[in-house]
Write an enzyme that holds these catalytic residues in place. Structure first.
Site, PDB file in Angstrom:
ATOM      1  N   LYS A 138       0.846  -1.149  -0.051  1.00  0.00           N
ATOM      2  CA  LYS A 138      -0.073   0.013   0.164  1.00  0.00           C
ATOM      3  C   LYS A 138       0.699   1.316  -0.012  1.00  0.00           C
ATOM      4  O   LYS A 138       1.922   1.112   0.683  1.00  0.00           O
ATOM      5  CB  LYS A 138      -0.695   0.076   1.127  1.00  0.00           C
ATOM      6  CG  LYS A 138      -0.272  -0.175   2.528  1.00  0.00           C
ATOM      7  CD  LYS A 138       0.812   0.455   3.102  1.00  0.00           C
ATOM      8  CE  LYS A 138       0.694   2.004   3.077  1.00  0.00           C
ATOM      9  NZ  LYS A 138       1.865   2.656   3.648  1.00  0.00           N
ATOM     10  N   TYR A 223      -4.212   4.396   6.199  1.00  0.00           N
ATOM     11  CA  TYR A 223      -4.822   3.269   7.521  1.00  0.00           C
ATOM     12  C   TYR A 223      -5.877   3.905   8.303  1.00  0.00           C
ATOM     13  O   TYR A 223      -6.827   3.162   8.493  1.00  0.00           O
ATOM     14  CB  TYR A 223      -3.684   3.228   8.415  1.00  0.00           C
ATOM     15  CG  TYR A 223      -2.441   2.492   7.923  1.00  0.00           C
ATOM     16  CD1 TYR A 223      -2.550   0.907   7.917  1.00  0.00           C
ATOM     17  CD2 TYR A 223      -1.374   2.937   7.647  1.00  0.00           C
ATOM     18  CE1 TYR A 223      -1.525   0.134   7.540  1.00  0.00           C
ATOM     19  CE2 TYR A 223      -0.184   2.109   7.127  1.00  0.00           C
ATOM     20  CZ  TYR A 223      -0.392   0.682   7.156  1.00  0.00           C
ATOM     21  OH  TYR A 223       0.559   0.021   6.716  1.00  0.00           O
TER      22      TYR A 223
HETATM   23  P1  NAD Z   1      12.541   1.636   1.510  1.00  0.00           P
HETATM   24  O1  NAD Z   1      12.867   2.838   0.639  1.00  0.00           O
HETATM   25  O2  NAD Z   1      13.127   1.220   2.797  1.00  0.00           O
HETATM   26  O3  NAD Z   1      12.728   0.371   0.162  1.00  0.00           O
HETATM   27  C1  NAD Z   1      12.447   0.514  -1.248  1.00  0.00           C
HETATM   28  C2  NAD Z   1      13.175  -0.310  -1.912  1.00  0.00           C
HETATM   29  O4  NAD Z   1      12.879   0.052  -3.236  1.00  0.00           O
HETATM   30  C3  NAD Z   1      14.741  -0.293  -1.697  1.00  0.00           C
HETATM   31  O5  NAD Z   1      15.184  -1.497  -1.745  1.00  0.00           O
HETATM   32  C4  NAD Z   1      15.297   0.578  -2.870  1.00  0.00           C
HETATM   33  O6  NAD Z   1      16.335  -0.065  -3.172  1.00  0.00           O
HETATM   34  C5  NAD Z   1      14.113   0.018  -3.938  1.00  0.00           C
HETATM   35  N1  NAD Z   1      13.863   0.715  -5.208  1.00  0.00           N
HETATM   36  C6  NAD Z   1      13.939   0.406  -6.449  1.00  0.00           C
HETATM   37  N2  NAD Z   1      13.786   1.409  -7.316  1.00  0.00           N
HETATM   38  C7  NAD Z   1      13.974   2.597  -6.454  1.00  0.00           C
HETATM   39  C8  NAD Z   1      13.753   3.996  -6.767  1.00  0.00           C
HETATM   40  N3  NAD Z   1      13.887   4.434  -8.054  1.00  0.00           N
HETATM   41  N4  NAD Z   1      13.908   4.745  -5.659  1.00  0.00           N
HETATM   42  C9  NAD Z   1      13.948   4.415  -4.464  1.00  0.00           C
HETATM   43  N5  NAD Z   1      14.019   3.136  -4.106  1.00  0.00           N
HETATM   44  C10 NAD Z   1      14.137   2.283  -5.280  1.00  0.00           C
HETATM   45  O7  NAD Z   1      10.896   1.664   1.387  1.00  0.00           O
HETATM   46  P2  NAD Z   1       9.905   0.805   2.325  1.00  0.00           P
HETATM   47  O8  NAD Z   1       9.834   1.480   3.854  1.00  0.00           O
HETATM   48  O9  NAD Z   1      10.361  -0.479   2.340  1.00  0.00           O
HETATM   49  O10 NAD Z   1       8.654   0.764   1.576  1.00  0.00           O
HETATM   50  C11 NAD Z   1       8.439   0.456   0.519  1.00  0.00           C
HETATM   51  C12 NAD Z   1       6.734   0.001  -0.009  1.00  0.00           C
HETATM   52  O11 NAD Z   1       6.227  -0.613   1.135  1.00  0.00           O
HETATM   53  C13 NAD Z   1       6.034   1.405   0.117  1.00  0.00           C
HETATM   54  O12 NAD Z   1       5.028   1.163  -0.902  1.00  0.00           O
HETATM   55  C14 NAD Z   1       5.272   1.506   1.249  1.00  0.00           C
HETATM   56  O13 NAD Z   1       4.392   2.336   1.537  1.00  0.00           O
HETATM   57  C15 NAD Z   1       5.131   0.129   1.791  1.00  0.00           C
HETATM   58  N6  NAD Z   1       5.145  -0.007   3.372  1.00  0.00           N
HETATM   59  C16 NAD Z   1       4.052  -0.470   3.727  1.00  0.00           C
HETATM   60  C17 NAD Z   1       3.978  -0.785   5.183  1.00  0.00           C
HETATM   61  C18 NAD Z   1       3.083  -1.835   5.777  1.00  0.00           C
HETATM   62  O14 NAD Z   1       3.116  -1.623   6.980  1.00  0.00           O
HETATM   63  N7  NAD Z   1       2.523  -2.558   4.782  1.00  0.00           N
HETATM   64  C19 NAD Z   1       5.317  -0.290   6.098  1.00  0.00           C
HETATM   65  C20 NAD Z   1       6.174   0.289   5.431  1.00  0.00           C
HETATM   66  C21 NAD Z   1       6.236   0.383   4.040  1.00  0.00           C
END
Ligand code: NAD
Length: 369
Positions: A138, A223
């Site tokens: 999400k 949420y």
């Molecule tokens: P993050 O920045 O920690 O990780 C993102 C990943 O995407 C990294 O590994 C990065 O290398 C990769 N990536 C690939 N192409 C990229 C680009 N062009 N720019 C930046 N990163 C790139 O983020 P996250 O916190 O892991 O969040 C990822 C997704 O998960 C988001 O959509 C976020 O909303 C969702 N999320 C959901 C929850 C939940 O509780 N369901 C919690 C946190 C995040």
């Protein structure tokens, strides 16, 4: 229109389980521990950032119907580290450019998309075209059009698309839905729900509109929006909103905080908020004719608890929500039944969030009918 929670029989089954005694509830969390599955569904994690590293990969180890079969990453060093840590064979390690070759890899059934919001459609579509089911984090994407495209492409490929709405598998949230549906305190009339936290690193993608699609509304306000929709069991017909920015350097692209109101067909009204500035906005409360109930905190990975106006506490067991979400999706695939959190559910949220932003921009109430 009613939400999935209202419509689906298995949800009612789930909510009554949540309301039941502890041992009974274990049935949801462990998802049939009595029999070994015929085969485990292979998941490939796409995007090995914070969520994949600290929540999803560990949760996969606790599932009954899933296994971490592969990864998609743009960083060879991460690939090496994950390969060793999770014993992933070289043939199941992909990058964003060669992931179409997954089409020939029967170890991988599902691609779990865990990249920045604006990349979800591209990654989902590539996975669907490679013949894989998709579980996508999400918010589903950053525009209604891209959400629709994701739904269409997965349909065309004959694959399921689910959105990572983990709270649909969380017992305390489900218990609150039961209290609302069974009218334990009478009809719900007013709902308040919000989520916020002070965001750190000013360089992160969450602060960039082109990657995030918006600010705290898209990231955590979703949420509160979800909670309001599953508590009311209805879809909003009207929204109005206001945003604020007090730190224009950090928040040059997106809102810093937002409050919005929604009105539902039965007359339920809500006031909601989301913030990247302040701590402490973390729950929801539903006010009904003869009392109230709510959770605070409501949305974390654990530690969720709440209260009711009759003095009872809402304290059902904490589950690993990611494990429950993935096990449910795996069972949907194994049993060929639809997920309770389909792409259409993500699309509904996007439509509402876009209307919320439109209201904040124009200063007008926006009708959703
Ligand atoms: P993050 O920045 O920690 O990780 C993102 C990943 O995407 C990294 O590994 C990065 O290398 C990769 N990536 C690939 N192409 C990229 C680009 N062009 N720019 C930046 N990163 C790139 O983020 P996250 O916190 O892991 O969040 C990822 C997704 O998960 C988001 O959509 C976020 O909303 C969702 N999320 C959901 C929850 C939940 O509780 N369901 C919690 C946190 C995040």
């Amino acid at each position: 229109m009613k939400t999935n929670f209202q419509n689906r029989r298995d949800f009612i089954k789930t909510t009554s389980l949540a309301a039941a005694s502890l041992p009974l509830f274990g049935a949801l969390n462990s998802l049939a521990q009595d029999s070994a599955p015929k085969r485990k569904i292979g998941f490939a994690l796409l995007g090995l950032g914070n969520l994949s590293t600290h929540q999803i990969a560990p949760a996969l180890q606790k599932t009954k119907f899933c296994k971490l079969a592969g990864i998609v990453t743009g960083h060879p060093a991460k690939a090496e580290q994950w390969k060793v840590q999770y014993n992933i064979p070289d043939k199941n390690i992909y990058n964003y450019d060669n992931m179409d070759q997954m089409a020939d890899n029967s170890d991988i059934d599902v691609v779990y998309v865990v990249t920045p919001n604006a990349l979800h459609a591209g990654h989902t579509i590539k996975a669907a075209r490679a013949g894989k089911h998709v579980l996508c984090e999400k918010p589903m994407e950053i525009s209604v059009a891209k959400c629709q495209q994701m739904i269409d492409e997965c349909k065309k490929a004959g694959k399921q698309l689910a959105i990572g709405y983990r709270l649909h598998f969380e017992p305390n949230n489900l218990e609150c839905v039961r209290l609302a549906r069974e009218k334990t305190f009478g009809d719900v009339r007013v709902i308040e729900a919000g989520f916020g936290f002070p965001i750190g690193d000013p360089t992160q993608w969450r602060l960039k509109k082109d990657l995030a699609g918006g600010g705290p509304l898209m990231d955590v306000g979703i949420y509160a929006l979800q909670a309001t929709r599953y508590l009311s069991g209805e879809e909003p017909v009207e929204v109005s909103a206001t945003t604020t920015v007090t730190d224009p350097v950090k928040f040059k692209d997106i809102e810093e905080s937002i409050v919005w109101q929604m009105k539902f067909p039965s007359g339920i009204i809500s006031y909601n908020s989301a913030s990247y500035k302040v701590p402490g906005i973390a729950g929801f409360k539903a006010f009904a004719d003869r009392g109230w109930f709510g959770l605070d905190p409501a949305y974390g990975y654990g530690g969720i608890s709440g209260q009711r106006s009759d003095g009872q506490l809402i304290q059902l067991p904490q589950v690993d929500q990611f494990a429950a979400e993935m096990d449910d999706f795996a069972q949907c695939i194994l049993e060929n039944r639809p997920t309770r959190v389909p792409g259409e559910e993500g699309l509904r949220d996007l439509k509402i969030m876009m209307a919320i932003y439109e209201s904040a921009k124009t200063g007008r109430k926006i009708s959703l009918i």
